[in-house]
Scaffold this motif. Sequence first.
Motif, PDB file in Angstrom:
ATOM      1  N   GLU A   1     -29.577 -29.111 -70.379  1.00 53.08           N
ATOM      2  CA  GLU A   1     -30.416 -28.703 -71.518  1.00 53.08           C
ATOM      3  C   GLU A   1     -30.462 -29.814 -72.567  1.00 53.08           C
ATOM      4  O   GLU A   1     -31.522 -30.096 -73.134  1.00 53.08           O
TER       5      GLU A   1
ATOM      6  N   LYS B   1     -32.812 -32.540 -71.316  1.00 46.73           N
ATOM      7  CA  LYS B   1     -34.231 -32.177 -71.454  1.00 46.73           C
ATOM      8  C   LYS B   1     -34.728 -32.370 -72.883  1.00 46.73           C
ATOM      9  O   LYS B   1     -35.891 -32.695 -73.097  1.00 46.73           O
TER      10      LYS B   1
ATOM     11  N   ARG C   1     -39.070 -36.145 -71.369  1.00 44.89           N
ATOM     12  CA  ARG C   1     -39.488 -35.713 -70.030  1.00 44.89           C
ATOM     13  C   ARG C   1     -38.900 -36.658 -68.988  1.00 44.89           C
ATOM     14  O   ARG C   1     -39.035 -37.880 -69.085  1.00 44.89           O
TER      15      ARG C   1
ATOM     16  N   PHE D   1     -37.706 -31.396 -61.706  1.00 50.01           N
ATOM     17  CA  PHE D   1     -38.446 -32.019 -62.796  1.00 50.01           C
ATOM     18  C   PHE D   1     -39.696 -32.766 -62.347  1.00 50.01           C
ATOM     19  O   PHE D   1     -40.417 -33.306 -63.177  1.00 50.01           O
TER      20      PHE D   1
END
Length: 144
Positions: free
Chosen positions: A24, A27, A31, A53
């Motif tokens: 997390e 992220k 990106r 991803f």
Amino acid sequence: MAIIRHEDELTLVNPVRLTARLEEDLKRLGRIRCLLRLGIFHGRDDAYYKKKFGAELWAPRLAHEYIYQEPPIDKTLMEDGDALPFPDTKLRLIGGEGATGGSEASLRIDRDGVRVVLSCDGLPHAGDDQPAFLRFRGIALAPQ
């Protein structure tokens, strides 16, 4: 694993799977666009990051012929080839067929007056007289 951010995109160098909490945090940095595999014995978690991803996998051609053959390589790394997904870098391939092949790579990043060289574990441990070590030392010490 190293994380390189350029604008809002991330490149994960020799990525390894993180805990859910750390993923997390990752992220939030941007990106995840690219996975950069520098060596033949790295790649265990490439498939996870590619699937989750949608990241592209970039690797030396010979890196795909050894242990981690999946996922397929999206872009083959070449010396003096197409640009990497971030600026101010030089790539050197070591082993195999030089500028077009290679089983390992070293990556030099020159940014804001700081130089960082990334490689796999085999290169820094080669003897001083080994061709791989000499090419690694060459990229680390060469002028910008």
